[in-house]
Design a protein around this motif. Structure first.
Motif, mmCIF file in Angstrom:
data_model
loop_
_atom_site.group_PDB
_atom_site.id
_atom_site.type_symbol
_atom_site.label_atom_id
_atom_site.label_comp_id
_atom_site.label_asym_id
_atom_site.label_seq_id
_atom_site.Cartn_x
_atom_site.Cartn_y
_atom_site.Cartn_z
ATOM 1 N N SER A 249 7.189 61.329 60.518
ATOM 2 C CA SER A 249 8.498 61.585 61.101
ATOM 3 C C SER A 249 9.095 60.258 61.564
ATOM 4 C CB SER A 249 8.379 62.546 62.287
ATOM 5 O OG SER A 249 7.738 61.890 63.384
ATOM 6 N N GLN A 251 10.306 59.618 64.446
ATOM 7 C CA GLN A 251 9.788 59.323 65.782
ATOM 8 C C GLN A 251 8.413 58.674 65.709
ATOM 9 O OE1 GLN A 251 9.234 62.701 68.423
ATOM 10 N NE2 GLN A 251 9.619 61.429 70.226
ATOM 11 N N GLN A 252 7.544 59.190 64.839
ATOM 12 C CA GLN A 252 6.214 58.597 64.664
ATOM 13 C C GLN A 252 6.329 57.146 64.193
ATOM 14 O OE1 GLN A 252 4.746 61.661 61.939
ATOM 15 N NE2 GLN A 252 3.048 62.071 63.352
ATOM 16 N N CYS A 254 8.867 55.122 64.572
ATOM 17 C CA CYS A 254 9.453 54.327 65.661
ATOM 18 C C CYS A 254 8.362 53.719 66.534
ATOM 19 C CB CYS A 254 10.379 55.213 66.485
ATOM 20 S SG CYS A 254 10.819 54.544 68.100
ATOM 21 N N ASN A 261 11.626 53.286 72.102
ATOM 22 C CA ASN A 261 12.407 54.530 72.078
ATOM 23 C C ASN A 261 13.188 54.619 70.774
ATOM 24 O OD1 ASN A 261 15.302 53.445 72.575
ATOM 25 N ND2 ASN A 261 14.111 52.527 74.247
ATOM 26 N N VAL A 262 13.511 55.832 70.382
ATOM 27 C CA VAL A 262 14.154 56.087 69.091
ATOM 28 C C VAL A 262 15.556 55.486 69.048
ATOM 29 C CG1 VAL A 262 14.971 57.875 67.505
ATOM 30 C CG2 VAL A 262 12.785 58.160 68.677
#
Length: 307
Positions: A249, A251-252, A254, A261-262
């Motif tokens: 993902s 987020q992962q 990132c 933070n994203v």
């Protein structure tokens, strides 16, 4: 999907290959890499070119130099008429095709430097582009020593040119230039071993045995960019590599790349690629679907150039 490792074929009487490829319709568009350096001239086609994590349009006379083991492909426009051909003139050679130490000689230092740069992929433009295209057409007519000399002349033209644009980011193909001094190599090693976590300029300066102010000035002079920009380029380049695998993902990715933070990840990513992480991923998706189809037919592609 990972790029495919392909073996480039040449005749037993040649130390490097020069081939003219012509396809009915589109190029195969196979996402791949190989141990040879590659100089590709697009004679007839238009579409999207992928070199490492770089994406751009290409048209006829597109001239690109690809470093060894750098993933790449040319994907023809889907609107191309089926009765219209796609054509390319391609030179492949290994770095040691004239002996392991050949390019390490003082007379060939500029070519050695150019080959180092090519690990990011290089677009050739301007008068250099015109001159190299002429030489590439000429080399097809040669054999023996004359053919070899012509290749060296082409490499010399490229090495002396200022009309070059680097394509893939620093972080996609992580490598250390062996010709760079030991102090900078140690700093490079520190950055590449730690860019997934916090990297501080003060720590890099300490490794270089310099004050932070002096190191900051030294690094920018040698690398032609500030320390913070270099670190963020590495992070974004690594993020591109993970995004292209389609396994994680956003987020992962990132946090895996050392962003906290994203929101900041999206901002930094777009500043280098002009795309959001999601847009970048979607732009590659069609290429991967096509590559997966070719992977299933890999044995049938043994005698084809996968441009």
């Amino acid at each position: 999907m990972d790029p495919l490792l392909l073996k480039v074929k040449k005749t037993e009487t040649d130390s490097f290959s020069v081939n003219y490829f012509k396809y009915s319709g589109s190029f195969p568009g196979l996402w791949h890499y190989h141990s040879e350096y590659e100089l590709t001239l697009i004679v007839k086609s238009s579409g999207t070119r992928f070199v490492g994590d770089h994406i751009d349009r290409y048209n006829e006379n597109d001239l690109i130099f690809i470093g060894k083991n750098l993933a790449h492909t040319w994907k023809s426009d889907s609107s191309k008429e089926k009765n219209q051909s796609s054509e390319a003139l391609v030179i492949h050679f290994k770095k040691d095709f004239l002996g392991k130490s050949f390019f390490a000689t003082p007379e060939l230092y500029a070519i050695e430097q150019f080959l180092q740069l090519s690990q990011r992929g290089i677009k050739i433009m301007g008068k250099t582009q015109t001159a190299v295209i002429d030489q590439m057409y000429h080399i097809q007519t040669l054999s023996g020593v004359d053919k070899l000399i012509k290749l060296l002349q082409i490499l010399s033209l490229l090495a002396d040119s200022k009309e070059l644009t680097l394509l893939s980011s620093e972080g996609y193909n992580v490598s250390i230039n062996e010709n760079t001094n030991d102090r900078l190599n140690k700093v490079h090693a520190y950055i590449r071993n730690n860019f997934k976590s916090s990297i501080r300029l003060i720590d890099a300066a300490d490794i270089a045995n310099m004050s932070p102010t002096a190191f900051s000035r030294y690094f920018k002079q040698r690398m032609q960019k500030p320390f913070s920009q270099f670190v963020n380029e590495l992070k974004v380049g690594y993020a591109c590599k993970l995004l292209m695998l389609h396994k994680f993902s956003i987020q992962q990715i990132c946090f895996e790349c050392g962003f906290h933070n994203v929101s900041n990840f999206n901002k930094q990513f777009k500043s280098f690629t002009e795309l959001s992480p999601k847009q970048f991923q979607l732009k590659h998706r069609s290429m991967y679907f096509q590559a997966s189809q070719y992977q299933l037919q890999e044995n049938n592609l043994a005698d084809k150039d996968p441009t």
